[in-house]
Design a protein around this motif. Structure first.
Motif, PDB file in Angstrom:
ATOM      1  N   CYS A  89       0.845  -1.193   0.000  1.00 33.50           N
ATOM      2  CA  CYS A  89       0.000   0.000   0.000  1.00 33.50           C
ATOM      3  C   CYS A  89       0.879   1.241   0.000  1.00 33.50           C
ATOM      4  O   CYS A  89       2.107   1.157   0.067  1.00 33.50           O
ATOM      5  CB  CYS A  89      -0.936   0.011   1.213  1.00 33.50           C
ATOM      6  SG  CYS A  89      -0.088   0.198   2.785  1.00 33.50           S
ATOM      7  N   THR A  90       0.233   2.386  -0.071  1.00 36.19           N
ATOM      8  CA  THR A  90       0.935   3.667  -0.117  1.00 36.19           C
ATOM      9  C   THR A  90       0.610   4.479   1.127  1.00 36.19           C
ATOM     10  O   THR A  90      -0.540   4.515   1.580  1.00 36.19           O
ATOM     11  CB  THR A  90       0.536   4.460  -1.377  1.00 36.19           C
ATOM     12  OG1 THR A  90       0.874   3.692  -2.534  1.00 36.19           O
ATOM     13  CG2 THR A  90       1.278   5.795  -1.439  1.00 36.19           C
ATOM     14  N   ASP A  92       1.200   8.433   2.615  1.00 40.30           N
ATOM     15  CA  ASP A  92       1.616   9.803   2.344  1.00 40.30           C
ATOM     16  C   ASP A  92       2.029  10.472   3.650  1.00 40.30           C
ATOM     17  O   ASP A  92       1.281  10.437   4.637  1.00 40.30           O
ATOM     18  CB  ASP A  92       0.482  10.611   1.710  1.00 40.30           C
ATOM     19  CG  ASP A  92       0.114  10.105   0.329  1.00 40.30           C
ATOM     20  OD1 ASP A  92       0.932   9.392  -0.286  1.00 40.30           O
ATOM     21  OD2 ASP A  92      -1.005  10.415  -0.127  1.00 40.30           O
ATOM     22  N   SER A  97       4.939  10.462  -0.938  1.00 40.23           N
ATOM     23  CA  SER A  97       4.372   9.111  -0.951  1.00 40.23           C
ATOM     24  C   SER A  97       5.444   8.046  -0.794  1.00 40.23           C
ATOM     25  O   SER A  97       6.527   8.130  -1.388  1.00 40.23           O
ATOM     26  CB  SER A  97       3.613   8.871  -2.262  1.00 40.23           C
ATOM     27  OG  SER A  97       2.466   9.690  -2.330  1.00 40.23           O
ATOM     28  N   THR A  99       5.708   3.719  -0.872  1.00 41.57           N
ATOM     29  CA  THR A  99       5.082   2.417  -1.080  1.00 41.57           C
ATOM     30  C   THR A  99       5.691   1.435  -0.089  1.00 41.57           C
ATOM     31  O   THR A  99       6.911   1.262  -0.035  1.00 41.57           O
ATOM     32  CB  THR A  99       5.293   1.915  -2.515  1.00 41.57           C
ATOM     33  OG1 THR A  99       4.653   2.817  -3.421  1.00 41.57           O
ATOM     34  CG2 THR A  99       4.685   0.528  -2.689  1.00 41.57           C
ATOM     35  N   SER A 120      -4.969  -0.935  -0.311  1.00 37.55           N
ATOM     36  CA  SER A 120      -4.163  -1.694  -1.257  1.00 37.55           C
ATOM     37  C   SER A 120      -5.001  -2.076  -2.467  1.00 37.55           C
ATOM     38  O   SER A 120      -6.216  -2.261  -2.362  1.00 37.55           O
ATOM     39  CB  SER A 120      -3.615  -2.957  -0.593  1.00 37.55           C
ATOM     40  OG  SER A 120      -2.970  -3.787  -1.539  1.00 37.55           O
TER      41      SER A 120
END
Length: 279
Positions: A89-90, A92, A97, A99, A120
């Motif tokens: 998932c990412t 921020d 950002s 990963t 995700s």
């Protein structure tokens, strides 16, 4: 509001030895950490560590402040370490950002004002975190197995052959007091943190995962000469006070995440208890 943090108080060892199984679990075991589209955790008054889980299933989740902190943002006076135990998932952090893939870690330092966790695209993003008070700010840093400090310990003969990945420790990442890592038990090995130890200078939390359905870990705590045990299943965590050992044996091999906060950043600061001294 999607963030739910519950407070747990410190416990004196003389009191704990009187607890029955239900009381031990109420004070130390975190039964459930992951709830869809919510952030759940426990604020422990042992070194004020927060232990929690983040599950952005259908929407993005922002890291909100909670009443216990009396702060304008969650990380106003805190640092946080996150390890992904689910799908990629990412995250921020102040607009940047990152990963995070399975079993990768992200350290975020004091003062980060906006942290957002995104769902995700390949499964459930399950993010385990520890957060501790911080006195200064250090850069956001991603750590994976390739840049972790790796230690091989134990042996198959003693059923404790394991690989330790030091992910968020001062030899890898600059932090104020938080330390986190991951230990993988090899096939056929079941014992973790054996020989056992204590360290009065800091508390610790364990999070167990990679346990197959129907399997379990017997976690041992308490004073070395008066231990107690509790059975934990997949995705459960336990708070380990500074005066207590923290060790376990599973019905199969498994992985666990350890996190510490307290007096110092010396990973080797521990008082070893040999197996024949335990009672």
């Amino acid at each position: 509001m999607h963030t739910f943090i519950h407070t747990r108080y410190s416990n004196h060892p003389s009191d704990v030895k009187q607890y029955d199984t239900q009381q031990l679990r109420e004070h130390f075991v975190i039964e459930s950490l992951f709830s869809a589209d919510e952030i759940h955790g426990v604020y422990s008054l042992n070194d004020r560590l927060i232990v929690g889980g983040i599950f952005p299933q259908s929407k993005s989740l922002e890291l909100e402040t909670v009443d216990q902190l009396k702060s304008t943002s969650f990380l106003e006076r805190r640092e946080i370490g996150i390890i992904n135990v689910g799908a990629s998932c990412t995250i921020d952090v102040n607009g940047e950002s990152f990963t995070l893939n399975h079993k990768e870690a992200l350290y975020i330092g004091k003062g980060a004002e906006k942290v957002v966790f995104h769902p995700s695209e390949s499964g459930d993003a399950l993010l385990y975190f520890n957060s501790a008070p911080a006195h200064t700010s250090f850069p956001t840093t991603k750590v994976d197995k390739s840049n972790a400090e790796i230690v091989e310990l134990g042996s198959a003969e003693n059923s404790n052959a394991r690989t330790i990945y030091k992910l968020i420790v001062n030899s890898v990442v600059s932090t104020c007091q938080l330390q986190m890592g991951m230990t993988e038990l090899k096939t056929g090995s079941v014992w973790n943190t054996m020989p056992a130890h204590t360290h009065d200078r800091r508390m610790e939390a364990y999070f167990y995962f990679d346990l197959q359905a129907g399997q379990t870990v017997c976690h041992f705590m308490g004073k070395p000469q008066e231990t107690r045990h509790m059975w934990l299943t997949n995705h459960q965590a336990i708070i380990c006070p500074p005066w207590s050992i923290h060790s376990g044996a599973g019905t199969s091999n498994y992985t666990f995440i350890w996190g510490m906060a307290g007096e110092n950043l010396n990973y080797g600061d521990m008082d070893i208890v040999s197996p024949d001294q335990l009672r």
